[in-house]
Design an enzyme around this catalytic site. Sequence first.
Site, PDB file in Angstrom:
ATOM      1  N   ASN A   1      51.818  30.188  42.765  1.00  0.00           N
ATOM      2  CA  ASN A   1      51.282  28.850  42.484  1.00  0.00           C
ATOM      3  C   ASN A   1      52.365  28.025  41.764  1.00  0.00           C
ATOM      4  O   ASN A   1      52.651  28.261  40.596  1.00  0.00           O
ATOM      5  CB  ASN A   1      50.032  29.004  41.612  1.00  0.00           C
ATOM      6  CG  ASN A   1      49.387  27.670  41.274  1.00  0.00           C
ATOM      7  OD1 ASN A   1      49.962  26.612  41.513  1.00  0.00           O
ATOM      8  ND2 ASN A   1      48.198  27.726  40.702  1.00  0.00           N
TER       9      ASN A   1
ATOM     10  N   HIS B   1      46.281  23.411  48.290  1.00  0.00           N
ATOM     11  CA  HIS B   1      46.994  23.916  47.124  1.00  0.00           C
ATOM     12  C   HIS B   1      46.924  25.443  47.162  1.00  0.00           C
ATOM     13  O   HIS B   1      45.885  26.014  47.494  1.00  0.00           O
ATOM     14  CB  HIS B   1      46.312  23.370  45.867  1.00  0.00           C
ATOM     15  CG  HIS B   1      46.809  23.996  44.605  1.00  0.00           C
ATOM     16  ND1 HIS B   1      48.150  24.068  44.300  1.00  0.00           N
ATOM     17  CD2 HIS B   1      46.151  24.587  43.570  1.00  0.00           C
ATOM     18  CE1 HIS B   1      48.285  24.675  43.133  1.00  0.00           C
ATOM     19  NE2 HIS B   1      47.098  25.005  42.670  1.00  0.00           N
TER      20      HIS B   1
ATOM     21  N   CYS C   1      47.818  20.433  39.499  1.00  0.00           N
ATOM     22  CA  CYS C   1      47.988  20.893  40.890  1.00  0.00           C
ATOM     23  C   CYS C   1      47.648  19.815  41.906  1.00  0.00           C
ATOM     24  O   CYS C   1      47.972  19.956  43.086  1.00  0.00           O
ATOM     25  CB  CYS C   1      47.134  22.124  41.131  1.00  0.00           C
ATOM     26  SG  CYS C   1      47.549  23.426  39.970  1.00  0.00           S
TER      27      CYS C   1
HETATM   28  O1  UT7 Z   1      46.290  26.005  40.201  1.00  0.00           O
HETATM   29  C1  UT7 Z   1      45.461  25.766  39.134  1.00  0.00           C
HETATM   30  C2  UT7 Z   1      44.126  26.216  39.421  1.00  0.00           C
HETATM   31  N1  UT7 Z   1      44.012  27.636  39.106  1.00  0.00           N
HETATM   32  C3  UT7 Z   1      43.294  28.398  39.875  1.00  0.00           C
HETATM   33  O2  UT7 Z   1      42.789  27.954  40.888  1.00  0.00           O
HETATM   34  C4  UT7 Z   1      43.056  29.825  39.425  1.00  0.00           C
HETATM   35  C5  UT7 Z   1      41.631  30.242  39.723  1.00  0.00           C
HETATM   36  N2  UT7 Z   1      41.329  31.584  39.274  1.00  0.00           N
HETATM   37  C6  UT7 Z   1      41.815  32.673  39.899  1.00  0.00           C
HETATM   38  O3  UT7 Z   1      42.589  32.591  40.831  1.00  0.00           O
HETATM   39  C7  UT7 Z   1      41.311  34.017  39.434  1.00  0.00           C
HETATM   40  O4  UT7 Z   1      40.226  33.846  38.558  1.00  0.00           O
HETATM   41  C8  UT7 Z   1      42.400  34.881  38.732  1.00  0.00           C
HETATM   42  C9  UT7 Z   1      43.439  35.316  39.740  1.00  0.00           C
HETATM   43  C10 UT7 Z   1      43.047  34.089  37.623  1.00  0.00           C
HETATM   44  C11 UT7 Z   1      41.774  36.137  38.153  1.00  0.00           C
HETATM   45  O5  UT7 Z   1      41.100  36.863  39.158  1.00  0.00           O
HETATM   46  P1  UT7 Z   1      39.603  37.328  38.943  1.00  0.00           P
HETATM   47  O6  UT7 Z   1      39.219  38.051  40.166  1.00  0.00           O
HETATM   48  O7  UT7 Z   1      38.771  36.124  38.567  1.00  0.00           O
HETATM   49  O8  UT7 Z   1      39.745  38.334  37.759  1.00  0.00           O
HETATM   50  P2  UT7 Z   1      39.014  38.307  36.331  1.00  0.00           P
HETATM   51  O9  UT7 Z   1      39.588  37.279  35.445  1.00  0.00           O
HETATM   52  O10 UT7 Z   1      37.527  38.328  36.536  1.00  0.00           O
HETATM   53  O11 UT7 Z   1      39.424  39.718  35.785  1.00  0.00           O
HETATM   54  C12 UT7 Z   1      38.953  40.930  36.424  1.00  0.00           C
HETATM   55  C13 UT7 Z   1      39.618  42.116  35.749  1.00  0.00           C
HETATM   56  C14 UT7 Z   1      39.556  42.055  34.222  1.00  0.00           C
HETATM   57  O12 UT7 Z   1      39.434  43.373  33.736  1.00  0.00           O
HETATM   58  P3  UT7 Z   1      37.981  43.942  33.293  1.00  0.00           P
HETATM   59  O13 UT7 Z   1      37.512  43.030  32.212  1.00  0.00           O
HETATM   60  O14 UT7 Z   1      37.129  43.875  34.521  1.00  0.00           O
HETATM   61  O15 UT7 Z   1      38.309  45.323  32.846  1.00  0.00           O
HETATM   62  C15 UT7 Z   1      40.913  41.526  33.819  1.00  0.00           C
HETATM   63  O16 UT7 Z   1      41.290  41.922  32.539  1.00  0.00           O
HETATM   64  O17 UT7 Z   1      41.007  42.120  36.072  1.00  0.00           O
HETATM   65  C16 UT7 Z   1      41.770  42.186  34.866  1.00  0.00           C
HETATM   66  N3  UT7 Z   1      43.035  41.508  35.087  1.00  0.00           N
HETATM   67  C17 UT7 Z   1      44.100  42.122  35.615  1.00  0.00           C
HETATM   68  N4  UT7 Z   1      44.293  43.386  36.009  1.00  0.00           N
HETATM   69  C18 UT7 Z   1      45.503  43.698  36.517  1.00  0.00           C
HETATM   70  C19 UT7 Z   1      43.339  40.200  34.859  1.00  0.00           C
HETATM   71  N5  UT7 Z   1      44.614  39.966  35.220  1.00  0.00           N
HETATM   72  C20 UT7 Z   1      45.097  41.143  35.693  1.00  0.00           C
HETATM   73  C21 UT7 Z   1      46.348  41.525  36.209  1.00  0.00           C
HETATM   74  N6  UT7 Z   1      46.500  42.814  36.604  1.00  0.00           N
HETATM   75  N7  UT7 Z   1      47.370  40.687  36.343  1.00  0.00           N
END
Ligand code: UT7
Length: 332
Positions: A287, A257, A116
């Site tokens: 992204n 980004h 990125c």
């Molecule tokens: O460009 C490259 C650099 N990349 C980034 O900067 C990405 C950085 N990370 C992020 O943007 C975020 O961490 C994500 C968008 C990837 C994820 O968001 P989050 O708020 O950190 O969610 P999480 O991984 O902590 O997951 C929270 C919950 C989980 O369920 P439980 O375990 O709490 O029951 C996940 O399984 O959300 C669930 N989950 C989803 N639910 C619905 C994960 N993906 C999804 C989804 N839809 N698509």
Amino acid sequence: MTKPIRAKISALGTYVPPRLLTNADLEKMVDTTNEWIMTRVGIRERHVVDKGVATSDLAVEAAKQALAQGGRAPTDIDAIIVGTVTPDMLFPSTACLVQHKLGAKGAWGFDLSAACSAFIYSLQVGAQFIAGGLHKRVLVIGADVMSSIIDYTDRATCVIFGDGAGAALLEPAEDDSVGLIDYIHEVDGSGGCYLYMPGGGSLHPSTRQTVDQKMHYVHQDGQQVFKFAVRKQTELCQKLLERNGLKGSDIDAFIPHQANLRIISATADRLGLRPESVIVNIERYGNTTAGTIPLAMGTALEEGKLKKGNLVMLASVGAGFTIGATLLRWAY
Ligand code: UT7
């Protein structure tokens, strides 16, 4: 010692493929909701290529637009740098394919891998060729077809990424009132395990087994990347502002980004940026990795938020980890 020649962005082109992948589409493919994607990431839709369309195709469209806007012919180009993690193939480089498709006879070029951060790293590399006086026109492109390396059964990654490209034409600035001013780059390889694509390289060449194990797809520990992104992006931008005697509120356009709306907002708050200076288009494109920053420059121009002489700060964090921050004055 003679003073280095300052480089400026003299023209910009952007391109996204026409096909849309909306949150409603994704709701039918994986266990997710529009509400989760909008609140946790800030994306409503992204563009994806049709089969047979590759990164070089997106890059060429963006490059053609930049050349047309800058009033330059492909044969005016000295060098082409393509920032990408989704090259058409491992070799030849995408830059070679772009050179040929554009008809940029006599140009040289190469790909730059920084995920990125690839566009802003490429921008600084291109600027060095201008600074040295050997090149007058460098085409800097950020382009990715992320849909080619995404597992569309993995809800944690498939909702985030899209395809897109942007191209900036770099030329010598007439004086110091416009152009690239300063930058800070840093990599932290200890974070490589949090965002990576393990298959297809020399460590794990593609085999039936690597494909069965889905090693040809993006793997991400989102929370680790999120925390690092907010902390390091803020830190580098802060350092860059301080060493140029500036405050966050002096920035006219902050073009980060576009990985997550919450990362952008947290960085903007910590830097004390004026809300109207923060450029966001993640809702429309998702992204697009190396494409996000030039696409967001395009959005800023569309919205009338970039004028000649405006102070602009670019910022990125990507796989690697790679981190970068750039300060410039818009040139047209
Ligand atoms: O460009 C490259 C650099 N990349 C980034 O900067 C990405 C950085 N990370 C992020 O943007 C975020 O961490 C994500 C968008 C990837 C994820 O968001 P989050 O708020 O950190 O969610 P999480 O991984 O902590 O997951 C929270 C919950 C989980 O369920 P439980 O375990 O709490 O029951 C996940 O399984 O959300 C669930 N989950 C989803 N639910 C619905 C994960 N993906 C999804 C989804 N839809 N698509």
